[in-house]
Write a protein that holds these residues in place. Structure first.
Motif, PDB file in Angstrom:
ATOM      1  N   UNK A   1       0.826  -1.211   0.000  1.00  0.00           N
ATOM      2  CA  UNK A   1       0.000   0.000   0.000  1.00  0.00           C
ATOM      3  C   UNK A   1       0.859   1.259   0.000  1.00  0.00           C
ATOM      4  N   UNK A   2       2.051   1.199   0.593  1.00  0.00           N
ATOM      5  CA  UNK A   2       2.925   2.377   0.546  1.00  0.00           C
ATOM      6  C   UNK A   2       3.473   2.610  -0.859  1.00  0.00           C
ATOM      7  N   UNK A   3       3.603   1.549  -1.638  1.00  0.00           N
ATOM      8  CA  UNK A   3       4.061   1.678  -3.026  1.00  0.00           C
ATOM      9  C   UNK A   3       2.931   2.097  -3.963  1.00  0.00           C
TER      10      UNK A   3
ATOM     11  N   UNK B   1      11.209   2.072  -6.543  1.00  0.00           N
ATOM     12  CA  UNK B   1      11.976   1.353  -5.522  1.00  0.00           C
ATOM     13  C   UNK B   1      13.453   1.523  -5.882  1.00  0.00           C
ATOM     14  N   UNK B   2      14.223   2.203  -5.043  1.00  0.00           N
ATOM     15  CA  UNK B   2      15.613   2.522  -5.400  1.00  0.00           C
ATOM     16  C   UNK B   2      16.448   1.292  -5.782  1.00  0.00           C
TER      17      UNK B   2
ATOM     18  N   UNK C   1      19.247  -1.525 -10.301  1.00  0.00           N
ATOM     19  CA  UNK C   1      19.621  -2.888 -10.659  1.00  0.00           C
ATOM     20  C   UNK C   1      19.589  -3.039 -12.179  1.00  0.00           C
ATOM     21  N   UNK C   2      20.655  -3.567 -12.768  1.00  0.00           N
ATOM     22  CA  UNK C   2      20.662  -3.711 -14.229  1.00  0.00           C
ATOM     23  C   UNK C   2      19.544  -4.623 -14.750  1.00  0.00           C
TER      24      UNK C   2
ATOM     25  N   UNK D   1      17.671  -8.277  -4.282  1.00  0.00           N
ATOM     26  CA  UNK D   1      16.896  -7.091  -4.630  1.00  0.00           C
ATOM     27  C   UNK D   1      15.505  -7.175  -4.010  1.00  0.00           C
ATOM     28  N   UNK D   2      14.853  -8.334  -4.131  1.00  0.00           N
ATOM     29  CA  UNK D   2      13.466  -8.452  -3.675  1.00  0.00           C
ATOM     30  C   UNK D   2      13.348  -8.428  -2.158  1.00  0.00           C
ATOM     31  N   UNK D   3      14.363  -8.867  -1.451  1.00  0.00           N
ATOM     32  CA  UNK D   3      14.311  -8.836   0.010  1.00  0.00           C
ATOM     33  C   UNK D   3      14.151  -7.407   0.499  1.00  0.00           C
ATOM     34  N   UNK D   4      14.659  -6.457  -0.251  1.00  0.00           N
ATOM     35  CA  UNK D   4      14.582  -5.057   0.150  1.00  0.00           C
ATOM     36  C   UNK D   4      13.261  -4.392  -0.225  1.00  0.00           C
ATOM     37  N   UNK D   5      12.355  -5.115  -0.885  1.00  0.00           N
ATOM     38  CA  UNK D   5      11.067  -4.522  -1.257  1.00  0.00           C
ATOM     39  C   UNK D   5      10.254  -4.257  -0.014  1.00  0.00           C
TER      40      UNK D   5
END
Length: 197
Positions: free
Chosen positions: A36-38, A54-55, A60-61, A193-197
């Motif tokens: 919801x924040x995204x 999402x930074x 990320x390439x 990368x996804x862990x930081x979502x």
């Protein structure tokens, strides 16, 4: 008064998502809060633009490939359930889950489904095989200008030569599974990368 996330997600939806994905109640609630924040449009879905903010994905390439994995073909929005189904591919399998119910469908986070997810990141045209050109495009995304085109071509040729068992100069999903030692490095990158979502 609860948070926005707990007010909008019904208990029965949480239970269904738990069964489908294997995430716990608290994980689902936390991920819903992040979802919801995204959701800048506040319409219960995420767009590609929402993900691009999402930074970790923006730099990320393979960010665009990862983002595309959240969207079924032809769709430009993903709801929370679709978001969770994609994230479930990265949830570790616990030993007691492996043997729960042999007649049940394979969990989203099974080795095969994780490899299929990674395979689809390489299969740019979605024709169920990875061509030399597709492999080159993904390699270029990953290394940028740090390796010459000649070196990239050599890596792509060697990879296809090692993985292609039927001689069609492409890598099928079955060949990809057999050559999964190459894929493990890529899966680790995606997971970080996804862990930081």
């Amino acid at each position: 008064m609860g948070s926005r996330a707990s007010r909008l997600l019904r208990e029965e939806e949480i239970e269904e998502i738990k069964k489908e994905t294997g995430f716990s109640h608290s994980q689902i609630t936390r991920l819903y809060s992040r979802f919801t924040s995204l959701d800048k449009g506040e319409n219960g879905t995420l767009s590609r633009e929402d993900f691009q903010r999402i930074p970790e994905l923006a730099i990320n390439p393979l960010g665009d490939r990862i983002i595309n994995a959240f969207f079924p073909e032809g769709e430009d929005q993903v709801n929370f359930r679709g978001f969770m189904r994609t994230l479930a591919h990265f949830r570790p399998i616990e030993d007691n889950e492996k043997n729960k119910n042999p007649s049940a469908t394979e969990p989203l986070n099974s080795r095969t489904n994780k490899l299929l997810f990674a395979f689809r990141l390489y299969d740019l045209d979605r024709d169920d095989k990875i061509s030399r050109d597709e492999l080159l495009q993904v390699l270029r995304m990953m290394v940028g200008v740090n390796i010459s085109d000649e070196q990239l071509g050599s890596i792509a040729d060697r990879t296809i030569q090692e993985a292609d068992t039927n001689g069609d100069s492409c890598i099928s999903f079955n060949e990809f599974i057999k050559a999964s030692f190459v894929v493990n490095i890529h899966i680790c990158t995606v997971v970080l990368v996804l862990v930081n979502i």
